[in-house]
Design a protein around this motif. Structure first.
Motif, mmCIF file in Angstrom:
data_model
loop_
_atom_site.group_PDB
_atom_site.id
_atom_site.type_symbol
_atom_site.label_atom_id
_atom_site.label_comp_id
_atom_site.label_asym_id
_atom_site.label_seq_id
_atom_site.Cartn_x
_atom_site.Cartn_y
_atom_site.Cartn_z
ATOM 1 N N MET A 72 34.811 34.050 42.349
ATOM 2 C CA MET A 72 35.191 32.675 42.666
ATOM 3 C C MET A 72 36.098 32.013 41.655
ATOM 4 S SD MET A 72 32.219 29.478 43.214
ATOM 5 C CE MET A 72 31.772 29.681 41.355
ATOM 6 N N ASN A 73 36.971 31.099 42.265
ATOM 7 C CA ASN A 73 38.002 30.533 41.244
ATOM 8 C C ASN A 73 38.825 31.531 40.655
ATOM 9 O OD1 ASN A 73 37.419 28.119 42.481
ATOM 10 N ND2 ASN A 73 35.716 27.818 40.927
ATOM 11 N N GLU A 74 38.702 31.351 39.247
ATOM 12 C CA GLU A 74 39.509 32.255 38.300
ATOM 13 C C GLU A 74 39.099 33.550 38.244
ATOM 14 O OE1 GLU A 74 38.601 29.098 37.614
ATOM 15 O OE2 GLU A 74 40.588 28.079 37.538
ATOM 16 N N GLN A 75 37.926 34.023 38.548
ATOM 17 C CA GLN A 75 37.281 35.354 38.554
ATOM 18 C C GLN A 75 38.169 36.273 39.654
ATOM 19 O OE1 GLN A 75 33.103 34.676 39.355
ATOM 20 N NE2 GLN A 75 32.662 34.373 36.892
ATOM 21 N N ILE A 76 38.608 35.449 40.532
ATOM 22 C CA ILE A 76 39.400 36.303 41.584
ATOM 23 C C ILE A 76 40.713 37.018 41.271
ATOM 24 C CG2 ILE A 76 40.543 36.279 43.897
ATOM 25 C CD1 ILE A 76 38.837 33.759 44.429
ATOM 26 N N ARG A 77 40.870 38.540 41.376
ATOM 27 C CA ARG A 77 42.022 39.134 40.628
ATOM 28 C C ARG A 77 43.066 39.501 41.749
ATOM 29 N NH1 ARG A 77 40.845 37.481 35.849
ATOM 30 N NH2 ARG A 77 38.849 38.212 34.959
ATOM 31 N N ALA A 78 42.774 39.002 42.778
ATOM 32 C CA ALA A 78 43.936 39.473 43.736
ATOM 33 C C ALA A 78 45.227 38.433 43.393
ATOM 34 C CB ALA A 78 43.467 39.395 45.152
ATOM 35 N N ARG A 79 46.437 39.019 43.735
ATOM 36 C CA ARG A 79 47.646 38.587 43.481
ATOM 37 C C ARG A 79 47.697 37.329 44.639
ATOM 38 N NH1 ARG A 79 52.463 42.682 41.670
ATOM 39 N NH2 ARG A 79 51.539 43.293 39.787
ATOM 40 N N GLU A 80 47.401 37.598 45.910
ATOM 41 C CA GLU A 80 47.622 36.817 46.935
ATOM 42 C C GLU A 80 46.389 36.872 47.804
ATOM 43 O OE1 GLU A 80 51.171 37.831 48.955
ATOM 44 O OE2 GLU A 80 50.287 39.423 49.846
ATOM 45 N N VAL A 81 46.055 35.789 48.533
ATOM 46 C CA VAL A 81 44.776 35.786 49.559
ATOM 47 C C VAL A 81 45.075 35.192 50.630
ATOM 48 C CG1 VAL A 81 43.240 35.275 47.362
ATOM 49 C CG2 VAL A 81 44.273 33.353 48.610
ATOM 50 N N ARG A 82 44.132 35.587 51.567
ATOM 51 C CA ARG A 82 44.322 34.912 52.861
ATOM 52 C C ARG A 82 43.409 33.668 52.836
ATOM 53 N NH1 ARG A 82 46.336 36.267 57.759
ATOM 54 N NH2 ARG A 82 46.439 38.482 56.943
ATOM 55 N N LEU A 83 43.987 32.358 52.732
ATOM 56 C CA LEU A 83 43.441 31.113 52.701
ATOM 57 C C LEU A 83 42.743 30.552 53.900
ATOM 58 C CD1 LEU A 83 42.375 29.141 50.381
ATOM 59 C CD2 LEU A 83 44.506 28.004 50.782
ATOM 60 N N VAL A 84 41.446 30.276 53.711
ATOM 61 C CA VAL A 84 40.957 29.423 54.897
ATOM 62 C C VAL A 84 40.667 28.065 54.402
ATOM 63 C CG1 VAL A 84 38.929 29.368 56.592
ATOM 64 C CG2 VAL A 84 39.823 31.549 55.869
ATOM 65 N N GLY A 85 40.917 26.847 54.917
ATOM 66 C CA GLY A 85 40.332 25.491 54.771
ATOM 67 C C GLY A 85 39.051 25.174 54.775
ATOM 68 N N PRO A 86 38.665 24.160 54.197
ATOM 69 C CA PRO A 86 37.348 23.556 54.305
ATOM 70 C C PRO A 86 36.686 23.741 55.410
ATOM 71 C CG PRO A 86 38.623 21.594 53.423
ATOM 72 C CD PRO A 86 39.460 22.893 53.398
ATOM 73 N N GLU A 87 37.449 23.231 56.592
ATOM 74 C CA GLU A 87 37.168 22.971 57.916
ATOM 75 C C GLU A 87 37.051 24.344 58.866
ATOM 76 O OE1 GLU A 87 35.266 20.504 58.736
ATOM 77 O OE2 GLU A 87 35.775 19.462 56.646
ATOM 78 N N GLY A 88 37.548 25.313 58.024
ATOM 79 C CA GLY A 88 37.636 26.572 58.891
ATOM 80 C C GLY A 88 38.979 26.847 59.413
ATOM 81 N N GLU A 89 39.858 26.188 59.011
ATOM 82 C CA GLU A 89 41.389 26.065 59.447
ATOM 83 C C GLU A 89 42.080 27.142 58.780
ATOM 84 O OE1 GLU A 89 41.597 22.920 56.526
ATOM 85 O OE2 GLU A 89 39.921 23.583 57.923
ATOM 86 N N GLN A 90 42.876 28.194 59.433
ATOM 87 C CA GLN A 90 43.497 28.927 58.725
ATOM 88 C C GLN A 90 44.919 28.535 58.121
ATOM 89 O OE1 GLN A 90 42.904 32.306 58.758
ATOM 90 N NE2 GLN A 90 40.802 31.845 59.722
ATOM 91 N N VAL A 91 44.922 28.643 56.726
ATOM 92 C CA VAL A 91 46.154 28.164 55.980
ATOM 93 C C VAL A 91 47.178 29.446 55.872
ATOM 94 C CG1 VAL A 91 46.994 27.323 53.772
ATOM 95 C CG2 VAL A 91 44.706 26.650 54.478
ATOM 96 N N GLY A 92 46.693 30.486 55.899
ATOM 97 C CA GLY A 92 47.648 31.812 55.785
ATOM 98 C C GLY A 92 47.580 32.262 54.563
ATOM 99 N N ILE A 93 48.589 33.607 54.321
ATOM 100 C CA ILE A 93 48.575 34.303 52.990
ATOM 101 C C ILE A 93 49.295 33.327 52.153
ATOM 102 C CG2 ILE A 93 49.288 36.296 52.008
ATOM 103 C CD1 ILE A 93 48.928 37.764 54.690
#
Length: 210
Positions: free
Chosen positions: A1-22
């Motif tokens: 969670m937050n700064e504990q995430i180690r990946a360089r990029e992520v597939r982001l999902v918005g708060p309402e479930g909308e797809q933001v993208g990589i």
């Protein structure tokens, strides 16, 4: 969670479930900070991992509430036992049938035992007919989960409440505002003519018809 995430990029999902993208991790963290939400990995094994913007504290609280509600609504499986004699007196039969009806209405299963003694053991059809009679007379509330079978000097049949009967019992419990019955956990003594059990354990009272 937050700064504990180690990946360089992520597939982001918005708060309402909308797809933001990589997006790069730094960008995802900035978006989370902008809306005062957390960036939570929801599929860490995906490539790239899937993260969602959410209020993690609220999420944990709502999950705990749902789990507590599920436990409260869960019906504890209880098997009661009713003992009869193949030549039971009509009045005793009606009394014991009344107990079986009450157990089924409460959402419990009922193990019905016909006890044979002496020469009665040579007439198993008497017990079979008695069990079939009981089955037909409680058919609106329950059904035969385990068909009659001989077990030594006894004949046993297991009745279970219909789904609608059990649902009505759960609804009645919820209406009263109490937790589902768990007589074993409470340690209360069984009534005459019944065995309180989770599974088929417990001390059986001798309630055979004379």
């Amino acid at each position: 969670m937050n700064e504990q995430i180690r990946a360089r990029e992520v597939r982001l999902v918005g708060p309402e479930g909308e797809q933001v993208g990589i997006v790069p991790l730094e960008r995802a963290l900035q978006l989370a900070a902008d809306v005062d939400l957390d960036l939570v990995e929801v599929a860490p094994m995906a490539r790239p991992p899937v993260c969602k913007l959410m209020d993690f504290g609220k999420f944990k609280y709502e999950s705990a509430l749902k789990a507590r509600e599920a436990r409260r609504n869960q019906q504890q499986t209880v098997i009661k036992e009713m003992k009869l004699r193949p030549k039971i007196d009509p009045h005793d039969y009606e009394t014991k049938k009344g107990h079986v009806v009450r157990f089924l209405k409460a959402g419990d299963k009922v193990k019905v035992t016909i006890m044979f003694r002496g020469r009665e053991q040579s007439r198993p059809e008497l017990g079979y007919r008695l069990l079939r009679r009981l089955e037909s007379e409680i058919s609106e509330l329950g059904y035969v989960e385990a068909a009659p079978k001989q077990d030594g000097r006894n004949m046993i049949m297991v009745l279970a409440p219909h789904r609608a009967t059990k649902a009505a019992a759960v609804a009645a419990t919820a209406t009263r505002g109490g937790a589902p019955r768990d007589r074993v956990a409470e340690g209360s003594a069984p009534e005459a003519g019944e065995t309180a059990a989770a599974g088929e354990t417990g001390t059986t009272a001798d309630t055979s018809g004379q």
